[in-house]
Design an enzyme around this catalytic site. Sequence first.
Site, PDB file in Angstrom:
ATOM      1  N   LYS A   1      94.011  85.606 -30.264  1.00 37.77           N
ATOM      2  CA  LYS A   1      95.086  86.031 -31.260  1.00 37.77           C
ATOM      3  C   LYS A   1      94.142  87.070 -31.929  1.00 37.77           C
ATOM      4  O   LYS A   1      93.059  86.809 -32.432  1.00 37.77           O
ATOM      5  CB  LYS A   1      95.532  84.872 -32.223  1.00 37.77           C
ATOM      6  CG  LYS A   1      96.319  84.354 -31.761  1.00 37.77           C
ATOM      7  CD  LYS A   1      97.251  83.184 -32.604  1.00 37.77           C
ATOM      8  CE  LYS A   1      98.160  82.491 -32.026  1.00 37.77           C
ATOM      9  NZ  LYS A   1      99.303  82.969 -31.663  1.00 37.77           N
TER      10      LYS A   1
ATOM     11  N   ARG B   1     104.942  76.661 -24.343  1.00 36.66           N
ATOM     12  CA  ARG B   1     105.671  76.257 -23.416  1.00 36.66           C
ATOM     13  C   ARG B   1     105.396  75.739 -22.072  1.00 36.66           C
ATOM     14  O   ARG B   1     106.064  75.035 -21.502  1.00 36.66           O
ATOM     15  CB  ARG B   1     106.497  77.744 -22.664  1.00 36.66           C
ATOM     16  CG  ARG B   1     105.504  78.665 -22.334  1.00 36.66           C
ATOM     17  CD  ARG B   1     105.942  80.090 -22.231  1.00 36.66           C
ATOM     18  NE  ARG B   1     106.241  80.816 -23.435  1.00 36.66           N
ATOM     19  CZ  ARG B   1     106.584  82.009 -23.780  1.00 36.66           C
ATOM     20  NH1 ARG B   1     107.179  82.594 -22.617  1.00 36.66           N
ATOM     21  NH2 ARG B   1     106.713  82.357 -24.935  1.00 36.66           N
TER      22      ARG B   1
HETATM   23  N1  BES Z   1     102.080  79.459 -31.960  1.00 36.06           N
HETATM   24  C1  BES Z   1     102.736  80.844 -31.565  1.00 36.06           C
HETATM   25  C2  BES Z   1     103.817  81.075 -31.913  1.00 36.06           C
HETATM   26  C3  BES Z   1     103.723  81.117 -33.437  1.00 36.06           C
HETATM   27  C4  BES Z   1     104.093  82.421 -34.195  1.00 36.06           C
HETATM   28  C5  BES Z   1     103.959  79.971 -34.269  1.00 36.06           C
HETATM   29  C6  BES Z   1     103.939  82.492 -35.511  1.00 36.06           C
HETATM   30  C7  BES Z   1     104.282  80.052 -35.791  1.00 36.06           C
HETATM   31  C8  BES Z   1     104.114  81.505 -36.466  1.00 36.06           C
HETATM   32  C9  BES Z   1     102.746  80.750 -29.999  1.00 36.06           C
HETATM   33  O1  BES Z   1     101.995  79.828 -29.310  1.00 36.06           O
HETATM   34  C10 BES Z   1     102.229  82.099 -29.466  1.00 36.06           C
HETATM   35  O2  BES Z   1     101.353  82.584 -29.629  1.00 36.06           O
HETATM   36  N2  BES Z   1     103.400  82.667 -28.993  1.00 36.06           N
HETATM   37  C11 BES Z   1     103.377  84.168 -28.599  1.00 36.06           C
HETATM   38  C12 BES Z   1     103.908  84.330 -27.109  1.00 36.06           C
HETATM   39  C13 BES Z   1     103.680  85.542 -26.324  1.00 36.06           C
HETATM   40  C14 BES Z   1     102.258  85.849 -26.038  1.00 36.06           C
HETATM   41  C15 BES Z   1     104.614  85.628 -25.421  1.00 36.06           C
HETATM   42  C16 BES Z   1     103.975  85.042 -29.479  1.00 36.06           C
HETATM   43  O3  BES Z   1     105.167  84.659 -29.865  1.00 36.06           O
HETATM   44  O4  BES Z   1     103.551  86.130 -29.769  1.00 36.06           O
HETATM   45 ZN    ZN Z   2     100.087  80.537 -28.646  1.00 41.83          ZN
END
Ligand code: BES
Ligand code: ZN
Length: 475
Positions: free
Chosen positions: A254, A329
Amino acid sequence: MIEKMTKKSGQTDAEAIVFLKNNISELQLPKEEQIFVSNEVKGGKEMVTLQRLNRVAFFIPVSKETDDAGLEALRGKGNDIQSVVNRMKISSLRLNDRSGNDSAGRAVAEGIALGNYQFLKYLKAKKEKQNSLGHIYVERKSGNSSEIEELNVLTAATLLARDLVNEPVSFLTAEQFSKEMVRAGKMAGFKVEVLNKKQIEAHKMGGLLAVNRGSIDHPTFTIMEYKPKNAKNKKPVVLIGKGVVFDTGGLSLKPTPGSMDEMKCDMAGAAAVVGAMYSIAGNKLPVHVVGLVPATDNRPGMNAVAPQDIITMHDGSTVEVLNTDAEGRLILADALSYAKKYNPELCIDLATLTGAAVRAIGSYASAIMGTASHSAMKKLAESGMSVWERTVEFPLWKEYGDEMKSDIADLKNLGSANAGQITAGKFLEHFTDYPWIHIDIAGPAYINGANSYRTKGGTGVGVRLLFDFIKKNYC
Ligand code: BES
Ligand code: ZN
Ligand code: ZN
């Protein structure tokens, strides 16, 4: 904390009186006070506060019937009350419910108890910082003590979920999380079985194992079950929660600053399932429920799963991992496919799954989608309104699923830049063969400033929603 008023409750320095708007005279107040309260209420005040030295009384006028928004306003009043009472260092409050409107007093008590929450475990001066308010004694014209006890268990369950979310990964590793679930099971009376890494390997949970590969901590898969003899349902309701105890994104790291800073909350779906199990078992609802929690952290270790890796999931499907940050997922898919063995009447998963859900609806609602009946979807949305954990339904049209097809595996874990909450939902759907609802709680699970009785940090969203939905529709 919420108890029935008894002779033993003793004197309280704070009192909240919920009464019917046009029945002020029934309160038998001293003349001057009655005139004052009456004028304030006529002038449109929704709560009148009378303070004398170190005693305080709150007068809350209500109507015979209250709609969902009205109840939420009363929870907000409860939160206002707890902050005054704590400022005055008062330790107990008497809630005198004279309204005859059963839900009104309950909402006030709920707002007081939830707003009174603090996470002090890591503070040196926790004793000094602790709120003074410790007891709410409920005295009411109608209703019985079991309703009061039910609310007490439900708020405790919500606060348990908040505690779990607020714990950092330095404490709450997957294995520690499983221990906490065992503890919750002992307290509330449900069975808990924890699968360790070896057993997870034996079950070929390739999604959970892939996400765990960069971690030095072991994954767990926790199975909770509450099956009372008087259960009304033949087939269980299965609840699944995303238990990513910290999400760095993995090798698809991230991009801090910002996006990683709140990721201890990435097990909030699992925390909601634990809270729901606690509230259902603790209140002995006549319903058979199973809770499943796949848990791990997601880190970029030496052996971490890499973009373009292809993994084999619990159900035998293969997945091309194109972004290791779309990890939720992967672990949920294994749990969804494991759930098939229960032949569930309904399966609900909760997950902080996508930033897309947050962008779409912010922190005021959860995104829901599913293959359950139209009526089940509607009932869930209704429960969302009544506990004010609101939901917005998104479609699961086939075209969104087409985005999740891979040329070299059965699926890929990444869709296009748009509608990410829905393409994630389509990915999950692939692993179900039963009526199913997905709740993306990424927005409301964690807030960085208090919003009424939703305290800063973990909100415990999902617990009250699931309890209300299951109690009303499966008991
Ligand atoms: N844990 C995150 C999603 C999230 C974002 C939770 C903000 C709480 C607050 C999840 O695992 C993630 O990183 N999702 C990505 C998916 C993408 C790479 C397809 C996202 O939503 O950016
Ligand atoms: Zn994630
Ligand atoms: Zn995540």
